[in-house]
Design an enzyme around this catalytic site. Structure first.
Site, short mmCIF file in Angstrom:
data_model
loop_
_atom_site.label_atom_id
_atom_site.label_comp_id
_atom_site.label_asym_id
_atom_site.label_seq_id
_atom_site.Cartn_x
_atom_site.Cartn_y
_atom_site.Cartn_z
N ASP A 19 10.84 1.82 6.49
CA ASP A 19 10.28 0.49 6.73
C ASP A 19 11.39 -0.36 7.33
OD1 ASP A 19 7.72 -1.32 5.55
OD2 ASP A 19 9.55 -2.44 5.98
N ASP A 24 -9.31 7.18 8.65
CA ASP A 24 -10.29 6.17 8.24
C ASP A 24 -10.45 5.10 9.31
OD1 ASP A 24 -12.08 5.01 6.29
OD2 ASP A 24 -10.55 3.49 5.90
N ILE A 29 0.83 -1.21 0.00
CA ILE A 29 0.00 0.00 0.00
C ILE A 29 0.87 1.26 0.00
CG2 ILE A 29 -1.83 1.28 1.21
CD1 ILE A 29 -2.78 -1.48 2.32
N CYS A 36 -4.91 5.44 7.28
CA CYS A 36 -5.86 4.59 6.55
C CYS A 36 -5.48 3.13 6.81
CB CYS A 36 -5.72 4.92 5.07
SG CYS A 36 -7.28 5.00 4.22
N ALA A 37 -4.69 2.89 7.88
CA ALA A 37 -4.16 1.54 8.12
C ALA A 37 -4.89 0.85 9.27
CB ALA A 37 -2.66 1.63 8.38
N ARG A 38 -4.52 1.19 10.51
CA ARG A 38 -5.14 0.59 11.68
C ARG A 38 -5.24 1.66 12.78
NH1 ARG A 38 -6.81 -2.89 8.96
NH2 ARG A 38 -6.32 -5.12 8.94
N GLU A 69 -13.81 1.39 17.28
CA GLU A 69 -14.67 1.49 16.10
C GLU A 69 -16.03 0.87 16.37
OE1 GLU A 69 -12.67 0.12 12.56
OE2 GLU A 69 -11.04 1.55 12.80
N THR A 97 1.31 0.49 8.19
CA THR A 97 1.92 -0.62 8.95
C THR A 97 0.79 -1.44 9.58
OG1 THR A 97 1.97 0.45 11.12
CG2 THR A 97 3.78 0.99 9.61
N HIS A 149 -13.96 3.65 8.28
CA HIS A 149 -13.18 2.47 7.87
C HIS A 149 -13.60 1.99 6.47
CE1 HIS A 149 -10.62 -0.98 9.71
NE2 HIS A 149 -10.42 -0.89 8.40
C1 9EZ Z 1 6.87 -0.11 9.86
C2 9EZ Z 1 6.86 -1.14 10.75
C3 9EZ Z 1 7.28 -0.93 12.06
C4 9EZ Z 1 6.44 -2.47 10.30
C5 9EZ Z 1 6.40 -3.63 11.03
C6 9EZ Z 1 5.98 -4.61 10.19
C7 9EZ Z 1 5.32 -4.68 7.77
N1 9EZ Z 1 5.76 -4.05 9.00
N2 9EZ Z 1 6.04 -2.76 9.09
C8 9EZ Z 1 7.28 1.12 10.24
N3 9EZ Z 1 5.77 -5.93 10.44
C9 9EZ Z 1 7.69 0.33 12.45
C10 9EZ Z 1 7.69 1.37 11.54
#
Ligand code: 9EZ
Length: 529
Positions: A174, A259, A155, A233-235, A264, A206, A282
């Site tokens: 990442d 989102d 994403i 828009c993730a969690r 929720e 993430t 969401h």
């Molecule tokens: C990304 C993440 C952790 C993270 C952890 C995992 C796929 N993903 N991304 C940015 N399993 C901290 C900052």
């Protein structure tokens, strides 16, 4: 390794394509999205598989009420509504469709970035109220601004490419995807502390895990330029909602597009009501295209599983995935075989197991060999529920039984083999070490307690392993005849201190415990490979 799925229950509103694909592959499907919790508990024992979207909460009591359940699939990304720990303990595979929502989630993220920047929601609302307020809604351009993307998975990558077309500079972080990869799609990889002072916008992509909970917090907001804007828009919970509210109040944060929420639906949330916030319920994955895609994908993944061709999307079965791959399948068999043998020879007293892999081809095999070894080991033990034991739950069940495994690897292989696996267990009678290797597509036994087999026996059942001398062979043959079984092959090890080990394959398993008939036979164990 094939998993039979006769009946699948779909308990949430999933696109009809899902039912169609399953039925076309001979799987019986019931779709019932109206089940109460009690009805689900009553129904679930009838099914081998369960497919959900977001509404059904697959809690431990649902999983434990199931007696035939082999797999739980989520038509969507993430498995937030499934108790994965309970499923793993029961040996139930948990699967999701990690790619199906990608474009919808990325597009919605971009929509929130744009909408927030032009205050689209408030401007449209004021029009509906009959106003023509052109002074109040002065926006800004995205062109030339810097977007920080935290999480550079599927994403994050799609968001980057879309926002670049608006002239945004994209930087990101990442922990897994490195700068060499992200630079290919024009995202400059930077450590997070270098990202904060540069960005005009932050978007997070993430999972919600301990490392990402409240990732965007007071410290981050204060490290940013005044007027930074954020999107989630993730969690819910990746952006600390209280810190966000403080930053919005102080002006440190000029806007947020949200989102997802910690709770929720959010209850009476000052964030949702804040004029600088554009909030949606969401909707990231809520497009007809994404819903059709995830429905098709989860159904196809179920079908592939029944055919033993792929375990794509499974999140709790790394050893099982290797048991399906032609290259690693014999290595998994070797782990299971050595585990069974170690348990048969060592009895139930072992509390510690050391697994050593030799040879560069096995440098990453420890992870799944561990589960394979433990599955074989526990299967040969007297206690426990064998019906449920598999490669998914063997590490958890071993841990609960107090069995610890230490995994080591060495690139150099002792002897003339290209790879070797050694297992040492500590028993009340001292350590026992056995070694095996993969020969062609078979798992074979190389050595027991320093005694090598010049013709390594294949680790498959039913078999009897015995310790004795050359003359023990007669006892074994006599003993087998008494219990109505015959040997179909024989391998003897070299003698060490006038003792040798033998492995015989049997034409059928022996029901009663094998009786030693002559003193020369020191021990005999039937092995279930
Ligand atoms: C990304 C993440 C952790 C993270 C952890 C995992 C796929 N993903 N991304 C940015 N399993 C901290 C900052």
């Amino acid at each position: 390794m094939v998993i039979a799925l006769r009946k699948v229950l779909i308990s949430d509103e999933v696109d009809p394509k899902c039912v169609q694909i399953l039925q076309n592959n001979g799987i019986e499907v019931l779709k019932n999205t109206k089940l109460s919790k009690e009805e689900l508990l009553a129904e679930i024992p009838k099914y081998d598989g369960l497919i959900v979207r977001s509404a059904t909460k697959v809690t431990a009591d649902v999983i434990n009420a199931a007696t035939n359940l082999k797999i739980i699939g989520r038509a969507g990304t993430g498995v937030d509504n499934i108790d994965c720990q309970a499923a793993t303990r029961r040996g139930v595979i948990v699967m999701n469709t990690p790619g199906g929502n990608t474009l919808s989630a990325a597009e919605h993220t971009c929509a929130l970035i744009i909408a927030m920047t032009r205050e689209l929601s408030l401007a449209a609302q004021s029009m509906k109220e009959g106003k023509w307020d052109r002074k109040k809604f002065m926006g800004s351009e995205l062109n030339g601004k810097t977007l920080g993307i935290i999480g550079l998975g599927r994403i994050g990558k799609e968001v980057a490419q879309r926002m670049q077309s608006f002239g945004m500079r994209t930087i990101g972080y990442d922990p897994i995807i490195g700068g060499d990869v992200s630079s290919e799609w024009n995202v400059e990889w930077l450590p997070m502390e270098q990202i904060w002072p540069q960005v005009d916008y932050i978007t997070v992509h993430t999972p919600l895990i301990p490392q990402t909970k409240n990732l965007i917090n007071d410290t981050v907001f204060s490290a940013c330029k005044k007027g930074v804007r954020v999107v989630n828009c993730a969690r819910g919970g990746i952006i600390d909602e209280e810190a966000l509210l403080r930053a919005l109040e102080s002006g440190q944060c000029a806007g947020a597009g949200l989102d997802v929420f910690v709770e929720e639906p959010p209850k009476d949330s000052p964030i949702v009501k804040h004029p600088k916030v554009i909030a949606t319920p969401h909707l990231g994955a809520s497009t007809t295209e994404a819903q059709t895609r995830v429905a098709e994908e989860i159904a196809q993944q179920f079908v592939d599983l029944t055919k033993g061709t792929s375990l794509f999307g499974a999140i709790n079965a790394p050893a099982l995935a290797n048991a399906l791959s032609p290259e690693t399948k014999p290595v998994v068999s070797l782990g299971e075989g050595l585990g069974s043998l170690a348990s048969a020879i060592g009895g139930g007293s072992a509390k510690s197991v050391q697994l050593t892999t030799y040879g560069s081809s096995l440098s990453n095999a420890g992870k799944y060999l561990n589960a394979a070894l433990l599955a074989g080991f526990l299967r040969n033990q007297g206690s426990g529920d064998k019906a449920q034991l598999n490669l998914v739950n063997s590490p958890v069940l071993a841990k609960e039984a107090g069995l610890e495994v230490v995994v080591k690897h060495e690139d150099a292989v002792p002897g003339s083999y290209s790879s070797l696996v050694a297992v040492t267990i500590q028993t009340s009678g001292g350590p026992i070490t056995i070694k095996g290797t993969v020969s062609g597509s078979s798992a074979t036994l190389v050595e027991i307690q320093g005694a090598t087999f010049s013709i390594p026996p294949v680790l498959r059942g039913p078999a009897l392993v015995f310790k004795g001398s050359n003359s023990s062979l007669l006892s074994v043959a006599n003993g087998l005849e008494k219990v109505g079984s015959r040997l179909t092959s024989l391998s003897l090890s070299q003698e060490v201190d006038s003792t040798l080990w033998g492995v015989v394959h049997l034409d059928k398993p022996i029901n009663s415990s094998f009786q030693t008939v002559e003193n020369s036979l020191l021990a005999a164990h039937q092995i279930v490979f």
